[in-house]
Structures are given as structure tokens and as C-alpha cells.
Design a protein around this motif. Sequence first.
Motif, PDB file in Angstrom:
ATOM      1  N   TYR A  29       0.827  -1.218   0.000  1.00 54.07           N
ATOM      2  CA  TYR A  29       0.000   0.000   0.000  1.00 54.07           C
ATOM      3  C   TYR A  29       0.857   1.262   0.000  1.00 54.07           C
ATOM      4  O   TYR A  29       0.444   2.305  -0.503  1.00 54.07           O
ATOM      5  N   GLN A  30       2.053   1.163   0.500  1.00 50.72           N
ATOM      6  CA  GLN A  30       2.910   2.346   0.606  1.00 50.72           C
ATOM      7  C   GLN A  30       3.557   2.748  -0.717  1.00 50.72           C
ATOM      8  O   GLN A  30       3.973   3.894  -0.863  1.00 50.72           O
ATOM      9  N   ILE A  31       3.676   1.798  -1.656  1.00 48.69           N
ATOM     10  CA  ILE A  31       4.374   2.133  -2.906  1.00 48.69           C
ATOM     11  C   ILE A  31       3.581   1.886  -4.188  1.00 48.69           C
ATOM     12  O   ILE A  31       3.816   2.548  -5.192  1.00 48.69           O
ATOM     13  N   ASN A 175       3.457  -8.797   9.055  1.00 43.13           N
ATOM     14  CA  ASN A 175       4.347  -7.693   9.404  1.00 43.13           C
ATOM     15  C   ASN A 175       3.792  -6.954  10.614  1.00 43.13           C
ATOM     16  O   ASN A 175       2.672  -6.432  10.571  1.00 43.13           O
ATOM     17  N   GLU A 176       4.569  -6.934  11.679  1.00 45.68           N
ATOM     18  CA  GLU A 176       4.232  -6.131  12.857  1.00 45.68           C
ATOM     19  C   GLU A 176       2.788  -6.283  13.325  1.00 45.68           C
ATOM     20  O   GLU A 176       2.019  -5.314  13.319  1.00 45.68           O
ATOM     21  N   PRO A 177       2.419  -7.485  13.767  1.00 48.76           N
ATOM     22  CA  PRO A 177       1.058  -7.648  14.280  1.00 48.76           C
ATOM     23  C   PRO A 177       0.738  -6.708  15.454  1.00 48.76           C
ATOM     24  O   PRO A 177      -0.417  -6.349  15.665  1.00 48.76           O
ATOM     25  N   THR A 361      14.480  -7.029   9.305  1.00 53.62           N
ATOM     26  CA  THR A 361      13.635  -6.866   8.106  1.00 53.62           C
ATOM     27  C   THR A 361      13.265  -5.402   7.846  1.00 53.62           C
ATOM     28  O   THR A 361      12.714  -5.100   6.793  1.00 53.62           O
ATOM     29  N   GLU A 362      13.537  -4.533   8.827  1.00 52.01           N
ATOM     30  CA  GLU A 362      13.388  -3.085   8.618  1.00 52.01           C
ATOM     31  C   GLU A 362      14.304  -2.354   9.576  1.00 52.01           C
ATOM     32  O   GLU A 362      14.384  -2.708  10.759  1.00 52.01           O
ATOM     33  N   ASN A 363      14.925  -1.311   9.050  1.00 53.77           N
ATOM     34  CA  ASN A 363      15.691  -0.381   9.873  1.00 53.77           C
ATOM     35  C   ASN A 363      15.967   0.827   8.996  1.00 53.77           C
ATOM     36  O   ASN A 363      16.368   0.688   7.845  1.00 53.77           O
ATOM     37  N   PHE A 415       4.382   6.297   1.055  1.00 53.06           N
ATOM     38  CA  PHE A 415       3.232   6.694   1.869  1.00 53.06           C
ATOM     39  C   PHE A 415       3.436   6.201   3.299  1.00 53.06           C
ATOM     40  O   PHE A 415       3.318   4.999   3.559  1.00 53.06           O
ATOM     41  N   GLU A 416       3.765   7.120   4.198  1.00 57.35           N
ATOM     42  CA  GLU A 416       4.075   6.724   5.573  1.00 57.35           C
ATOM     43  C   GLU A 416       2.797   6.748   6.428  1.00 57.35           C
ATOM     44  O   GLU A 416       2.686   7.492   7.385  1.00 57.35           O
ATOM     45  N   TRP A 417       1.823   5.914   6.055  1.00 57.58           N
ATOM     46  CA  TRP A 417       0.618   5.688   6.842  1.00 57.58           C
ATOM     47  C   TRP A 417      -0.018   7.001   7.303  1.00 57.58           C
ATOM     48  O   TRP A 417      -0.248   7.878   6.477  1.00 57.58           O
TER      49      TRP A 417
HETATM   50  O1  LGS Z   1       6.691   2.566   7.000  1.00 61.12           O
HETATM   51  C1  LGS Z   1       6.651   1.819   8.174  1.00 61.12           C
HETATM   52  C2  LGS Z   1       7.911   1.968   8.962  1.00 61.12           C
HETATM   53  C3  LGS Z   1       8.364   3.355   9.324  1.00 61.12           C
HETATM   54  O2  LGS Z   1       8.639   3.289  10.746  1.00 61.12           O
HETATM   55  C4  LGS Z   1       6.449   0.334   7.889  1.00 61.12           C
HETATM   56  O3  LGS Z   1       5.357   0.105   7.041  1.00 61.12           O
HETATM   57  C5  LGS Z   1       6.212  -0.401   9.179  1.00 61.12           C
HETATM   58  O4  LGS Z   1       6.355  -1.788   8.946  1.00 61.12           O
HETATM   59  C6  LGS Z   1       7.058   0.065  10.376  1.00 61.12           C
HETATM   60  O5  LGS Z   1       6.183   0.230  11.452  1.00 61.12           O
HETATM   61  N1  LGS Z   1       7.722   1.338  10.248  1.00 61.12           N
HETATM   62  C7  LGS Z   1       8.164   2.134  11.245  1.00 61.12           C
HETATM   63  N2  LGS Z   1       8.121   1.838  12.490  1.00 61.12           N
HETATM   64  C8  LGS Z   1       8.572   2.586  13.585  1.00 61.12           C
HETATM   65  C9  LGS Z   1       7.911   2.136  14.850  1.00 61.12           C
HETATM   66  C10 LGS Z   1       8.030   3.139  15.941  1.00 61.12           C
HETATM   67  C11 LGS Z   1       7.023   2.859  17.008  1.00 61.12           C
HETATM   68  C12 LGS Z   1       6.262   4.064  17.458  1.00 61.12           C
HETATM   69  C13 LGS Z   1       4.910   3.712  18.040  1.00 61.12           C
HETATM   70  C14 LGS Z   1       4.027   4.943  18.148  1.00 61.12           C
HETATM   71  C15 LGS Z   1       2.760   4.686  18.903  1.00 61.12           C
END
Ligand code: LGS
Length: 457
Positions: A29-31, A175-177, A361-363, A415-417
Amino acid sequence: MGNQTEEELQQLAAVFPAKFVWGAATASYQIEGAAHEDGRGLSIWDRFATIPGKVQRGETGDIATDHYHHMHEDVELMASLGLKAYRFSIAWPRILPEGRGTINTRGLDFYERLVDALLAKGISPFATLYHWDLPVALQDQGGWLERSTAYAFADYAEIVARRLGDRLSGWITQNEPWCAAFLGYGIGVHAPGLEDQQAAITAGHHLLLSHGLAIPRLRAASKAGTPIGITLNLSPIYAADDAAETRQAFENADAFSNRWFLDPLYRGSYPEELFRARGLAHPPIQAGDMEIIATPTDFLGVNYYSRTLVAGGPEQKEPTNKPTLPGAEYTDMGWEIFPQGLTNLLLRLHNEYHVPSLYVTENGAAFKDHLNGDSVVSDPQRLDYLYKHIKAIGKAVAQGAPVHGYFVWSLLDNFEWAEGYSKRFGIVYVDYPTQRRIVKDSGHWYTAFLKAFEQAH
Ligand code: LGS
């Protein structure tokens, strides 16, 4: 670009095993955009994004980075960056517009074209099956509050595996349940937008169940040995002070942020603190559920961005990663930059949970980026963030943590949610009006690092 010499990069690269997988990640959905094309059904994010006030400036993923139409160009870009792996997600409503039942083969065709294009460039495809875009048809039947959604997910997983399972390098079920459950059902900042913490507990259980149910289906339909895992967002907890109450706050925050999903997966039970601290009841667990959830997997995907600081006083009810610490540095999201948290997290997963294999898987990080002239985006802070976090992983590897791969979030600005397009995480800049892609300095640096890795091995 980076301040490191070639020798320094090679020294760092040499810490990682030769088979270590280096890549970048995105989510459908983001891209993708093309929200109404080739038979795609609607997802909960299509609906949520149009509710006034939910996404900054009322933005949606209708067009996003238009990856659906730029797919071949984007794969070329990955190849030119020197990526060895790519983590993408599959939009459930492209495959099953109603969530279950009739299959839209054009959806499967798109992902097959993507996978084949990646393989032609020697890039290993890692597919995530659920990165938050649930078909609205299923939401209208209760979404993740309904047990039947977990069974629908397992059916969907098998359908995708039958088409792609002979060619993928890895599966990520969910992803991130935590985010899907808590942000989506608990506090309503993500789709579907419910604000009910008990509902979040139920949704979390069904998300975990869906993961467990999908594993044997994926195994049966994929080539032997294809690794299967789940990705969690984890944030190591640190005490902000040494007050007596802080100890309990620490345990509660850890149960909430980390153990809520880790314990069922690796210990077969939920942490009691999760319920006690928040006055919540257990989810509707049926006989056999906890065994299904704890079905052994091949790896755990870790998404790491920051640590969480807690203080025990009554003034702070929720854990936070947003206090302003003297001397600390923050990203454009307001998250503290704390690389050693990643070392500690990976070592904990190895030592306490005995996770057999880990992938980051993400950073990554959002910063304010600007296009300079025609083709330069100077992003020294992101470059430094990536360098320090890769170094932090190297430290964990040197101490025995079985880390096998790393994916930068993200390949592209996207698209950052709830933040819409205001936050840029890419190592590649996207000029949205023209959809032009411009590699940022951090992207050029990553390429240099990957070259150093090749040379070191
Ligand atoms: O774009 C999202 C990235 C960006 O930062 C991606 O779709 C997700 O999988 C992931 O959650 N992402 C992300 N996470 C940072 C999490 C920080 C937690 C803050 C919680 C606020 C209530």
C-alpha cells in the motif's frame, strides 16, 4: 558521502558471514498505487485514508510511488544499487478482491512478473503476506476480531504460495502484528481505526493464529527449504530513572511492546503483565491455539527503529520513545537514534528466546530531504544512522547472534501511513509530481558498503 574509508567499510563488512543477505524493503500500500486497476479489491487502508483527519493532508495510497507501473524501472534501480535481496509485500485484495473466494489472477501475475524480474537480476525475493492492507470485505465481517479471518489468511497464503513458492527466498507471514492490533484496533491511528484495547488483544490473537495456520500451508506449497518467518516491531525498554516504581513500569512496558507477541511465538503463552497492567482480559483462546501459534518457524524478522524509555511515575502512563534527552538525537519522526538498542535486542532474542535465525527486516530513518539541483539528495544523517545500525548488528553477530540479513527501510520514499507523504524514509528520493527516482547519498553509500562486503568475502 560517508566519512568512512574503504578499509573501514571492509573491516565492518568482514564481521558479517559471507552468505549474509543485504537488501531493502517496501510494502504494497505504501508504494504500489494503481489502487483500482487490474481487478484489485479495496483494502481497509483505501477506506481509512479517506476519513478526514486520519492521514495528514488527507493523502492516500491511490498513486503512491506508482510502483505498479514503474516495477521494471524499480528493479533496475535495485540492481544498480547492488542490492542482493528485496523485501516486498503482497496486497491481499489484489489476489482475492473479496478476501476469500474468487481469485484475481491478474494480481498473481503482477507479483510473478516482479519476482521473475528480481531473479533475472540476481536479487533474492522475500515476500510479506500481510502488511496491513486487509480486504474491506473481510473488515465488514469483523476483520481481525473474527477468528474466520485467520483461516481466510491461511487460504490466501496457500494461493500465493502455489504461484510463487517455487521461486522465493523467504516468506514473512505477518508484518508487525503489534501495530496492526494496537494502532489499528486499540488506539485507532491506523486502519481500521477502532479505539478499544480489549479488541486489540483479540485482533492480536487472531493475527498470531493466522501466522501459525499459514505455516504448514506455505511449507506444503513452496520449494523444500524455503525459510518461513514472521516480522515483529521490537523496541528494547530502558529505564529513564532509578525510581522504585520504574522497575514495574519497565516490566509492563516490556510485556506490552515486546513479549505480547514474542512469548506466544516462542514460549506458547501470553505474559500476564500485558493483561494485569492494563486491566484487560485474555483473548478468546481455543484449545490448541497456543500450539498452532508456537509452530516452529525458520527465522524471526526484526523491525528496529528506536528504544523505549520508561519512568514509573503516574505522570507517564504509556511507554514512550519521545522524551527529549539532553544530548540525544532524534529523527524527523521524533524517534531517538539509539543503535546500541539493536545490539542488545538481537542478543536478547538469541540468549533468552533462542531464536534460531534472525533477519533485520526493517531499519531506517526519516529526515527532511531536499533535491539539490537535478540529481543530488544529501542526507548525511540517514547515512550515519544506517552505518551505526549496521555496526550495531555487527557487534551482535560478533557475540553470537545468528543474524542472516538486513533490509533498509525503505528502498523508496513512500506513503508513511498516518503521516502521508510528509515523512521520507527512502534511500532513493521520489519526486512525487514526476515520479522520478533520485538515489540519495545514503543510497550511494549503501552501494559502496555492499561493494566492500563483496571485496571482504
Ligand atoms: O513505514 C513503516 C515503517 C516506518 O517506521 C512500515 O510500514 C512499518 O512496517 C514500520 O512500522 N515502520 C516504522 N516503524 C517505527 C515504529 C516506531 C514505534 C512508534 C509507536 C508509536 C505509537
